[in-house]
Design a protein around this motif. Structure first.
Motif, PDB file in Angstrom:
ATOM      1  N   HIS A  94     -16.122  11.569 -40.030  1.00 22.86           N
ATOM      2  CA  HIS A  94     -15.199  10.750 -39.253  1.00 22.86           C
ATOM      3  C   HIS A  94     -13.877  11.460 -39.002  1.00 22.86           C
ATOM      4  CE1 HIS A  94     -18.105   7.906 -40.895  1.00 22.86           C
ATOM      5  NE2 HIS A  94     -17.817   7.123 -39.883  1.00 22.86           N
ATOM      6  N   ASN A 132     -19.440  15.616 -31.226  1.00 21.49           N
ATOM      7  CA  ASN A 132     -19.031  14.414 -30.490  1.00 21.49           C
ATOM      8  C   ASN A 132     -19.647  14.340 -29.100  1.00 21.49           C
ATOM      9  OD1 ASN A 132     -17.498  13.508 -32.606  1.00 21.49           O
ATOM     10  ND2 ASN A 132     -15.517  13.862 -31.643  1.00 21.49           N
ATOM     11  N   LYS A 138     -18.814  10.795 -34.330  1.00 23.23           N
ATOM     12  CA  LYS A 138     -17.701   9.849 -34.383  1.00 23.23           C
ATOM     13  C   LYS A 138     -16.459  10.465 -35.032  1.00 23.23           C
ATOM     14  CE  LYS A 138     -20.833   5.886 -34.604  1.00 23.23           C
ATOM     15  NZ  LYS A 138     -21.241   4.679 -35.382  1.00 23.23           N
ATOM     16  N   ARG A 140     -12.904  11.408 -35.163  1.00 28.02           N
ATOM     17  CA  ARG A 140     -11.773  10.873 -34.406  1.00 28.02           C
ATOM     18  C   ARG A 140     -10.442  11.536 -34.762  1.00 28.02           C
ATOM     19  NH1 ARG A 140     -15.132  10.022 -31.672  1.00 28.02           N
ATOM     20  NH2 ARG A 140     -16.102   8.070 -30.988  1.00 28.02           N
ATOM     21  N   SER A 141     -10.458  12.445 -35.717  1.00 26.53           N
ATOM     22  CA  SER A 141      -9.193  13.066 -36.115  1.00 26.53           C
ATOM     23  C   SER A 141      -9.449  14.476 -36.616  1.00 26.53           C
ATOM     24  CB  SER A 141      -8.522  12.232 -37.212  1.00 26.53           C
ATOM     25  OG  SER A 141      -7.311  12.822 -37.630  1.00 26.53           O
ATOM     26  N   MET A 222      -9.249  12.965 -29.451  1.00 22.17           N
ATOM     27  CA  MET A 222      -9.082  12.923 -30.902  1.00 22.17           C
ATOM     28  C   MET A 222      -7.601  13.052 -31.244  1.00 22.17           C
ATOM     29  SD  MET A 222     -12.087  15.500 -32.116  1.00 22.17           S
ATOM     30  CE  MET A 222     -11.065  15.900 -33.514  1.00 22.17           C
TER      31      MET A 222
END
Length: 225
Positions: A94, A132, A138, A140-141, A222
């Protein structure tokens, strides 16, 4: 000193996997402990398959060795610059914290610092992008641990202690511009300045992250830092 707070482990976060490259490093080990204390599952990378055992044997981490499922995962990455080196490591993650970078002051050339620093960033960003974009990931950072050495340029702005007229207040707009040339010059004129080369590599690595983002607009969705 690393201090454990295993009692604060929060299982609600355990489904969130945080990839932490270079987990055997000094800064990364502290980050790993903080993430574990928040209840996250940490997936570390290093070049050695024995890293998890060494980490969990440290007093601050020992309480997590008995947690089921084990909140500390590990993937061996022998060459961080190799294409696809992080493809397996990023699956199901994640967020990514990239700390892996050469900090070996026995190296004897500027390129020995530059190549893995830049190549590692590009390699892991490509893996993140592919995960992704192509595999429905997924992530996201993405956080890159940098250094004040990436912005301080004492050759362009010498401090008063080194004959300058003022002590510069650096901001995020600054870059270490001259360090690479100074380091390369020291290779031929001697003695080689490994700490200067290291600082230059940190600037180059961070710049490569922003260049990659410019060339891959989707990754801008992101949180890059």
């Amino acid at each position: 000193m690393l201090k454990s707070k295993a009692s604060q482990h929060e299982p609600a976060n355990s489904s969130n996997i945080i990839l932490l490259t270079g987990i055997n490093g000094y800064i990364a080990s502290h980050i790993a402990l903080l993430l574990l204390q928040k209840g996250y599952t940490v997936r570390g990378t290093s070049r050695s398959s024995t890293t998890p055992e060494r980490i969990l044997s440290q007093p601050a981490f020992q309480a997590y060795a008995s947690v089921s499922p084990l909140p500390l995962q590990h993937v061996v990455v022998t060459d961080i610059t190799a294409p696809g080196a992080f493809d397996d490591a990023v699956k199901g993650c994640h967020a990514v914290i990239h700390t892996a970078s050469p900090v070996d002051f026995r190296l004897t050339t500027t390129e020995a610092f530059m190549a893995p620093a830049i190549g590692g960033v590009v390699s892991i960003l490509q893996s993140v992008y592919n995960e992704n974009k192509l595999h429905g990931g997924k992530i996201r950072s993405f956080a890159l641990t940098s250094s004040i050495a990436a912005i301080v340029d004492r050759w362009r702005y010498p401090p008063i202690s080194e004959g300058g007229t003022e002590n510069r207040a650096y901001t995020e707009a600054d870059w270490n511009e001259m360090g690479a040339n100074v380091a390369r010059k020291s290779e031929t004129e001697g003695p080689f300045l490994p700490m200067v080369a290291y600082g230059a590599s940190k600037a180059a690595a961070e710049r490569s992250m922003w260049t990659f983002a410019e060339n891959h607009p989707d990754i801008k969705e992101m949180g890059l830092s």
